[in-house]
Design a protein around this motif. Structure first.
Motif, mmCIF file in Angstrom:
data_model
loop_
_atom_site.group_PDB
_atom_site.id
_atom_site.type_symbol
_atom_site.label_atom_id
_atom_site.label_comp_id
_atom_site.label_asym_id
_atom_site.label_seq_id
_atom_site.Cartn_x
_atom_site.Cartn_y
_atom_site.Cartn_z
ATOM 1 N N GLU A 6 0.832 -1.199 0.000
ATOM 2 C CA GLU A 6 0.000 0.000 0.000
ATOM 3 C C GLU A 6 0.867 1.250 0.000
ATOM 4 N N SER A 7 0.317 2.324 -0.533
ATOM 5 C CA SER A 7 0.967 3.623 -0.481
ATOM 6 C C SER A 7 -0.105 4.700 -0.598
ATOM 7 N N GLY A 9 -0.946 6.990 1.924
ATOM 8 C CA GLY A 9 -1.474 7.512 3.167
ATOM 9 C C GLY A 9 -0.771 8.795 3.581
ATOM 10 N N LEU A 20 -5.305 6.139 -2.116
ATOM 11 C CA LEU A 20 -4.455 5.021 -1.720
ATOM 12 C C LEU A 20 -4.252 4.085 -2.898
ATOM 13 N N THR A 112 -1.229 1.309 5.559
ATOM 14 C CA THR A 112 -0.761 2.688 5.410
ATOM 15 C C THR A 112 -1.633 3.587 6.292
#
Length: 118
Positions: A6-7, A9, A20, A112
């Motif tokens: 995940e990225s 945040g 996201l 995240t």
């Protein structure tokens, strides 16, 4: 082993937006379902939004009309567009990918952090 990363945040003011991303190490069309979950401090992890590979989507009542789940099959990436964010949206957001039946699989990302605060 499948990896979900995940990225996107961060810290955002109330009323703001974030997107996201969840990048999978395998074709996302190989999963029966993928989704976003969140866990706030002291609370249980809950479903935010999900979709199946046949195209159906599902949203938690608390985010309907504000959040949109989507995917890019070519990039093997799932997204969560979050608009009109509220302080109660503050949580760690996780992506999940699953297969049912005989070839059962269940993968989670590392999470995240999303913080909505002025």
């Amino acid at each position: 082993q499948v990896q979900l990363v995940e990225s996107g945040g961060g810290l955002v003011q109330p009323g703001g937006s974030l997107r996201l991303s969840c990048a999978a190490s395998r074709r996302i069309l190989s999963f029966n379902t993928m989704g976003w979950y969140r866990q706030a401090p002291g609370k249980q992890r809950e479903l935010v939004a999900s979709f199946t590979t046949v195209g159906s989507t599902n949203y938690a009542d608390a985010v309907k009309g504000r959040f949109t789940i989507s995917r890019d099959n070519a990039k093997n990436t799932m997204y969560l567009q979050m608009n009109s964010l509220k302080p109660e949206d503050t949580a760690v957001y996780y992506c999940r990918a699953r297969n049912y039946g005989l070839a059962m699989e269940d993968y989670w990302g590392q999470g995240t952090q999303v913080t909505v605060s002025s």
